[in-house]
Design a protein around this motif. Sequence first.
Motif, PDB file in Angstrom:
ATOM      1  N   ILE A  37       0.841  -1.201   0.000  1.00  0.00           N
ATOM      2  CA  ILE A  37       0.000   0.000   0.000  1.00  0.00           C
ATOM      3  C   ILE A  37       0.873   1.247   0.000  1.00  0.00           C
ATOM      4  CG2 ILE A  37      -1.592   1.350   1.417  1.00  0.00           C
ATOM      5  CD1 ILE A  37      -2.888  -1.321   2.229  1.00  0.00           C
ATOM      6  N   GLY A  38       1.930   1.241   0.805  1.00  0.00           N
ATOM      7  CA  GLY A  38       2.841   2.386   0.837  1.00  0.00           C
ATOM      8  C   GLY A  38       3.527   2.602  -0.488  1.00  0.00           C
ATOM      9  N   PHE A  39       3.940   1.529  -1.140  1.00  0.00           N
ATOM     10  CA  PHE A  39       4.603   1.635  -2.435  1.00  0.00           C
ATOM     11  C   PHE A  39       3.668   2.259  -3.474  1.00  0.00           C
ATOM     12  CE2 PHE A  39       5.305  -0.312  -6.616  1.00  0.00           C
ATOM     13  CZ  PHE A  39       6.577   0.196  -6.892  1.00  0.00           C
ATOM     14  N   TRP A  40       2.452   1.753  -3.574  1.00  0.00           N
ATOM     15  CA  TRP A  40       1.527   2.276  -4.578  1.00  0.00           C
ATOM     16  C   TRP A  40       1.086   3.695  -4.256  1.00  0.00           C
ATOM     17  CZ3 TRP A  40       1.861   0.514  -9.059  1.00  0.00           C
ATOM     18  CH2 TRP A  40       2.117  -0.829  -9.295  1.00  0.00           C
ATOM     19  N   LEU A  41       0.990   4.034  -2.966  1.00  0.00           N
ATOM     20  CA  LEU A  41       0.676   5.407  -2.587  1.00  0.00           C
ATOM     21  C   LEU A  41       1.789   6.340  -3.022  1.00  0.00           C
ATOM     22  CD1 LEU A  41      -1.155   7.421  -1.107  1.00  0.00           C
ATOM     23  CD2 LEU A  41       0.120   6.876   0.968  1.00  0.00           C
ATOM     24  N   MET A  42       3.039   5.923  -2.836  1.00  0.00           N
ATOM     25  CA  MET A  42       4.174   6.734  -3.268  1.00  0.00           C
ATOM     26  C   MET A  42       4.157   6.915  -4.789  1.00  0.00           C
ATOM     27  SD  MET A  42       8.243   6.033  -2.791  1.00  0.00           S
ATOM     28  CE  MET A  42       8.205   4.668  -3.926  1.00  0.00           C
ATOM     29  N   ILE A  43       3.886   5.855  -5.528  1.00  0.00           N
ATOM     30  CA  ILE A  43       3.818   5.956  -6.990  1.00  0.00           C
ATOM     31  C   ILE A  43       2.704   6.907  -7.395  1.00  0.00           C
ATOM     32  CG2 ILE A  43       3.321   4.654  -9.105  1.00  0.00           C
ATOM     33  CD1 ILE A  43       6.114   4.158  -7.959  1.00  0.00           C
ATOM     34  N   PHE A  44       1.529   6.798  -6.764  1.00  0.00           N
ATOM     35  CA  PHE A  44       0.408   7.687  -7.073  1.00  0.00           C
ATOM     36  C   PHE A  44       0.769   9.136  -6.803  1.00  0.00           C
ATOM     37  CE2 PHE A  44      -3.244  10.049  -5.387  1.00  0.00           C
ATOM     38  CZ  PHE A  44      -4.023  10.100  -6.536  1.00  0.00           C
ATOM     39  N   LEU A 101       3.716  10.560  -6.655  1.00  0.00           N
ATOM     40  CA  LEU A 101       4.757  11.060  -7.544  1.00  0.00           C
ATOM     41  C   LEU A 101       4.254  11.261  -8.967  1.00  0.00           C
ATOM     42  CD1 LEU A 101       7.869   9.047  -6.361  1.00  0.00           C
ATOM     43  CD2 LEU A 101       7.406  11.476  -6.033  1.00  0.00           C
ATOM     44  N   THR A 102       3.251  10.503  -9.396  1.00  0.00           N
ATOM     45  CA  THR A 102       2.802  10.615 -10.785  1.00  0.00           C
ATOM     46  C   THR A 102       1.633  11.582 -10.969  1.00  0.00           C
ATOM     47  OG1 THR A 102       1.406   8.660 -10.494  1.00  0.00           O
ATOM     48  CG2 THR A 102       3.577   8.322 -11.458  1.00  0.00           C
ATOM     49  N   PHE A 103       0.808  11.792  -9.958  1.00  0.00           N
ATOM     50  CA  PHE A 103      -0.367  12.641 -10.127  1.00  0.00           C
ATOM     51  C   PHE A 103      -0.345  13.883  -9.243  1.00  0.00           C
ATOM     52  CE2 PHE A 103      -1.917   8.434 -11.392  1.00  0.00           C
ATOM     53  CZ  PHE A 103      -2.363   8.730 -12.662  1.00  0.00           C
ATOM     54  N   VAL A 104      -0.155  13.716  -7.961  1.00  0.00           N
ATOM     55  CA  VAL A 104      -0.328  14.809  -7.012  1.00  0.00           C
ATOM     56  C   VAL A 104       0.796  15.824  -7.110  1.00  0.00           C
ATOM     57  CG1 VAL A 104      -0.577  15.387  -4.582  1.00  0.00           C
ATOM     58  CG2 VAL A 104      -1.685  13.349  -5.489  1.00  0.00           C
ATOM     59  N   VAL A 105       2.051  15.380  -7.142  1.00  0.00           N
ATOM     60  CA  VAL A 105       3.176  16.314  -7.169  1.00  0.00           C
ATOM     61  C   VAL A 105       3.179  17.146  -8.447  1.00  0.00           C
ATOM     62  CG1 VAL A 105       5.695  16.478  -7.164  1.00  0.00           C
ATOM     63  CG2 VAL A 105       4.549  14.986  -5.536  1.00  0.00           C
ATOM     64  N   PRO A 106       3.012  16.548  -9.649  1.00  0.00           N
ATOM     65  CA  PRO A 106       2.953  17.401 -10.849  1.00  0.00           C
ATOM     66  C   PRO A 106       1.760  18.369 -10.827  1.00  0.00           C
ATOM     67  CG  PRO A 106       3.397  15.148 -11.479  1.00  0.00           C
ATOM     68  CD  PRO A 106       3.081  15.129 -10.015  1.00  0.00           C
ATOM     69  N   TYR A 107       0.623  17.947 -10.295  1.00  0.00           N
ATOM     70  CA  TYR A 107      -0.536  18.825 -10.200  1.00  0.00           C
ATOM     71  C   TYR A 107      -0.224  20.018  -9.296  1.00  0.00           C
ATOM     72  CZ  TYR A 107      -5.291  20.327  -9.166  1.00  0.00           C
ATOM     73  OH  TYR A 107      -6.424  21.069  -9.000  1.00  0.00           O
ATOM     74  N   TRP A 108       0.416  19.746  -8.158  1.00  0.00           N
ATOM     75  CA  TRP A 108       0.787  20.794  -7.217  1.00  0.00           C
ATOM     76  C   TRP A 108       1.798  21.752  -7.842  1.00  0.00           C
ATOM     77  CZ3 TRP A 108       5.637  21.156  -4.569  1.00  0.00           C
ATOM     78  CH2 TRP A 108       5.670  22.137  -3.588  1.00  0.00           C
ATOM     79  N   LEU A 109       2.819  21.216  -8.488  1.00  0.00           N
ATOM     80  CA  LEU A 109       3.836  22.067  -9.115  1.00  0.00           C
ATOM     81  C   LEU A 109       3.241  22.899 -10.246  1.00  0.00           C
ATOM     82  CD1 LEU A 109       6.957  19.737  -9.296  1.00  0.00           C
ATOM     83  CD2 LEU A 109       6.664  21.769  -7.902  1.00  0.00           C
ATOM     84  N   GLY A 110       2.418  22.281 -11.071  1.00  0.00           N
ATOM     85  CA  GLY A 110       1.789  23.007 -12.176  1.00  0.00           C
ATOM     86  C   GLY A 110       0.898  24.128 -11.673  1.00  0.00           C
ATOM     87  N   GLY A 111       0.131  23.872 -10.630  1.00  0.00           N
ATOM     88  CA  GLY A 111      -0.728  24.905 -10.065  1.00  0.00           C
ATOM     89  C   GLY A 111       0.066  26.055  -9.494  1.00  0.00           C
ATOM     90  N   ASN A 112       1.165  25.748  -8.801  1.00  0.00           N
ATOM     91  CA  ASN A 112       2.002  26.808  -8.247  1.00  0.00           C
ATOM     92  C   ASN A 112       2.648  27.642  -9.342  1.00  0.00           C
ATOM     93  OD1 ASN A 112       1.567  26.514  -5.529  1.00  0.00           O
ATOM     94  ND2 ASN A 112       3.236  25.054  -5.257  1.00  0.00           N
ATOM     95  N   LEU A 113       3.132  26.993 -10.381  1.00  0.00           N
ATOM     96  CA  LEU A 113       3.755  27.737 -11.487  1.00  0.00           C
ATOM     97  C   LEU A 113       2.729  28.623 -12.186  1.00  0.00           C
ATOM     98  CD1 LEU A 113       6.089  25.008 -12.994  1.00  0.00           C
ATOM     99  CD2 LEU A 113       6.753  27.048 -11.718  1.00  0.00           C
ATOM    100  N   LEU A 114       1.517  28.118 -12.368  1.00  0.00           N
ATOM    101  CA  LEU A 114       0.464  28.913 -13.004  1.00  0.00           C
ATOM    102  C   LEU A 114       0.109  30.131 -12.153  1.00  0.00           C
ATOM    103  CD1 LEU A 114      -1.462  29.017 -15.424  1.00  0.00           C
ATOM    104  CD2 LEU A 114      -3.093  27.721 -14.049  1.00  0.00           C
ATOM    105  N   GLU A 115       0.009  29.937 -10.841  1.00  0.00           N
ATOM    106  CA  GLU A 115      -0.296  31.061  -9.956  1.00  0.00           C
ATOM    107  C   GLU A 115       0.829  32.096  -9.955  1.00  0.00           C
ATOM    108  OE1 GLU A 115      -3.007  31.953  -8.179  1.00  0.00           O
ATOM    109  OE2 GLU A 115      -4.015  30.327  -9.239  1.00  0.00           O
TER     110      GLU A 115
END
Length: 58
Positions: A19-26, A28-42
């Motif tokens: 569960i920890g492994f798949w949470l880390m993969i999730f 790194l692939t979805f949440v972190v890029p979404y957060w970075l993209g939103g911050n850069l846009l702002e």
Amino acid sequence: MVEFDQYLGFLAFLTILTIGFWLMIFLLTFVVPYWLGGNLLEMWKERREAKKAEREKA
């Protein structure tokens, strides 16, 4: 020989690890890029508004 409670403990450990492994993969692939993209846009919007306000002020 492995007893049944040790077997259940090992299965619980593998489940938590998986569960920890798949949470880390999730994350790194979805949440972190979404957060970075939103911050850069702002940041881009704030800079654009600052430049626009500076042009109107001058």
